[in-house]
Scaffold this motif. Structure first.
Motif, PDB file in Angstrom:
ATOM      1  N   PHE A  39       0.818  -1.075   0.052  1.00 48.19           N
ATOM      2  CA  PHE A  39      -0.056   0.007   0.110  1.00 48.19           C
ATOM      3  C   PHE A  39       0.956   1.193  -0.060  1.00 48.19           C
ATOM      4  CE2 PHE A  39      -2.233   3.464   2.088  1.00 48.19           C
ATOM      5  CZ  PHE A  39      -3.544   3.565   1.709  1.00 48.19           C
ATOM      6  N   LEU A  40       0.612   2.009  -0.873  1.00 49.11           N
ATOM      7  CA  LEU A  40       1.530   3.418  -1.114  1.00 49.11           C
ATOM      8  C   LEU A  40       0.541   4.700  -0.667  1.00 49.11           C
ATOM      9  CD1 LEU A  40       4.273   4.381  -1.904  1.00 49.11           C
ATOM     10  CD2 LEU A  40       3.208   5.095  -4.154  1.00 49.11           C
ATOM     11  N   LYS A  41       1.057   5.335   0.124  1.00 50.25           N
ATOM     12  CA  LYS A  41       0.322   6.455   0.647  1.00 50.25           C
ATOM     13  C   LYS A  41       1.023   7.913  -0.077  1.00 50.25           C
ATOM     14  CE  LYS A  41      -1.585   8.983   4.595  1.00 50.25           C
ATOM     15  NZ  LYS A  41      -1.712   8.685   6.088  1.00 50.25           N
ATOM     16  N   ARG A  42       0.728   8.577  -0.787  1.00 48.11           N
ATOM     17  CA  ARG A  42       1.491   9.526  -1.467  1.00 48.11           C
ATOM     18  C   ARG A  42       0.766  11.008  -1.415  1.00 48.11           C
ATOM     19  NH1 ARG A  42       2.233  12.074  -6.583  1.00 48.11           N
ATOM     20  NH2 ARG A  42       4.506  12.173  -7.038  1.00 48.11           N
ATOM     21  N   LEU A  43       1.483  12.090  -1.033  1.00 45.71           N
ATOM     22  CA  LEU A  43       0.939  13.467  -1.043  1.00 45.71           C
ATOM     23  C   LEU A  43       0.358  13.497  -2.516  1.00 45.71           C
ATOM     24  CD1 LEU A  43       3.581  15.295   0.808  1.00 45.71           C
ATOM     25  CD2 LEU A  43       1.365  14.681   1.803  1.00 45.71           C
TER      26      LEU A  43
END
Length: 410
Positions: A39-43
């Protein structure tokens, strides 16, 4: 989405898929790396390069990276504008309530969910971390085994990071809304709000009311206090035991009454059958011979030894009753509930499975005791039986709570 939108360090992902669930400042992606989903959480693009939001990501990562708990999502790596985390195949509590509304109507499922949620939050608090944004959207339930995974430490507070950038007003405690001091009781307020969202939450009403008290002093002071206040399987099991006792005693009384009625009827003469006349047993006159009487010599007789054996005392009877109850019940208890490790999760599947295995044995065991102690009043047998089973359950519960309280912190 094309990988060109990511930094060079992230172009190594084998696949990238943007998810529907998004945060206030970040986009969410499911990516594959070395054949494994993450899971990637990106601005979001408008926040990329802003030092404030980059520092918020760094705070979340540094806090989450040091934590390791089965009900917390794992943090893997940090980039300038993104965090890589464990991918959880599941759905949020909000989604579960919408798609499977009957899931939490099952008491076992509800109890298991609540206890796993409390375990995760208790672990956070033991590591001096306040979540401060507990809500259904930040709680995942896995598709396999329906385990809780708590996510999003973006608003957390620690001894190192004291800034708390936001909250969700529906689940925020009064002190959060007013900008006051927050502590563990602030998360406990949100716990009560979350439990209140469950269908058939009435069995938790006392816990919910205290969790959500306006004054923090009137709430539970720790998550462990909340755990202790939760309804457990033991009251249910004791209810089953008492019901079994009532049923067995009632059946025994009915059988005894029927038996006595039958014996009384048999002892009465049948009016339709004439009684037989029986002549007295006397010797025939012609067989009697007279012989001269001889002098009678009397010899002194020793007093005979009394053959009367005293009945066992009431104390001995009760002691034997208790010993027999123990010899019958303890092996069955040790095969089921007693066989669980003291680290077992009370309310979890293993706990309920053991209780459900022990329950059917209760009526038969009680019946055996009643039959083998017919000289003892049935209400006495029932009380001794109930007291012993309750003492076993209490002992097991105390041992479980002691292990959980004294467990070393990781």
């Amino acid at each position: 989405m094309e990988s060109s939108q990511f930094s060079n360090s992230q172009s190594r992902f084998e696949s990238i898929e943007q998810l529907d669930t998004q945060g206030a400042t970040c986009d969410a992606f499911r990516v594959k790396l070395y054949g494994k989903l993450h899971f990637l959480k990106r601005l979001r693009p408008e926040y990329v390069g802003d030092i404030r939001y980059q520092e918020a990501l760094r705070k979340e990562f540094e806090t989450g990276y040091q934590l390791e708990h089965p009900n917390l999502v794992r943090y893997i790596s940090l980039d300038a504008d993104s965090i890589l985390m464990e991918y959880v195949d599941g759905e949020t509590l909000t989604q579960r309530l919408a798609t499977h509304p009957d899931y939490f109507k099952n008491r076992k499922n509800a109890d298991r969910f609540v206890r796993q949620l409390l375990d995760a939050i208790s672990y956070l608090h033991s590591h001096q971390v306040l979540h401060l944004d507990l809500k259904p959207d930040n709680i995942l339930l896995t598709r396999i085994n329906d385990d809780v995974k708590l996510i999003d430490l973006g608003c957390c507070r620690t001894d190192t990071f004291v800034d708390t950038p936001g909250y969700t007003s529906r689940y925020a405690a009064p002190e959060q809304l007013s900008g006051g001091e927050v502590d563990a009781r602030t998360d406990i307020y949100a716990i009560g709000k979350i439990i209140g969202q469950l269908p058939n939450h009435s069995r938790y009403n006392k816990v919910i009311a205290r969790c959500t008290a306006q004054n923090p002093e009137e709430r539970y002071q720790s998550v462990l206090d909340v755990r202790k206040a939760l309804p457990s399987a033991m009251p249910k099991l004791m209810g089953v035991i008492m019901l079994a006792i009532l049923v067995v005693v009632a059946v025994a009384v009915l059988l005894w009454y029927s038996s006595n009625q039958g014996s009384d009827e048999k002892s009465q003469p049948d009016a339709n059958v004439p009684e037989m006349e029986v002549a007295p047993l006397e010797p025939a006159k012609d067989t009697v011979k007279t012989v001269p009487s001889a002098p009678i010599v009397r010899t002194p007789q020793k007093p005979s030894t009394p053959t009367h054996v005293e009945a066992p005392s009431a104390i001995d009877t009760i002691a034997q009753l208790r010993a027999d109850i123990r010899s019958l019940v303890l092996p069955k208890f040790n095969q089921t509930i007693g066989a669980l490790p003291d680290s077992v999760e009370v309310g979890g599947r293993a706990w309920y499975d053991a209780c459900n295995a022990f329950e059917p044995m209760i009526p038969q065991l009680l019946q055996e005791v009643i039959v083998s102690h017919q000289s003892v009043p049935m209400e006495t047998v029932a009380k001794e039986f109930n007291d012993y089973v309750q003492s076993l359950l209490t002992l097991k519960m105390n041992r479980v709570q002691t292990v959980q309280t004294n467990a070393p912190r990781k």
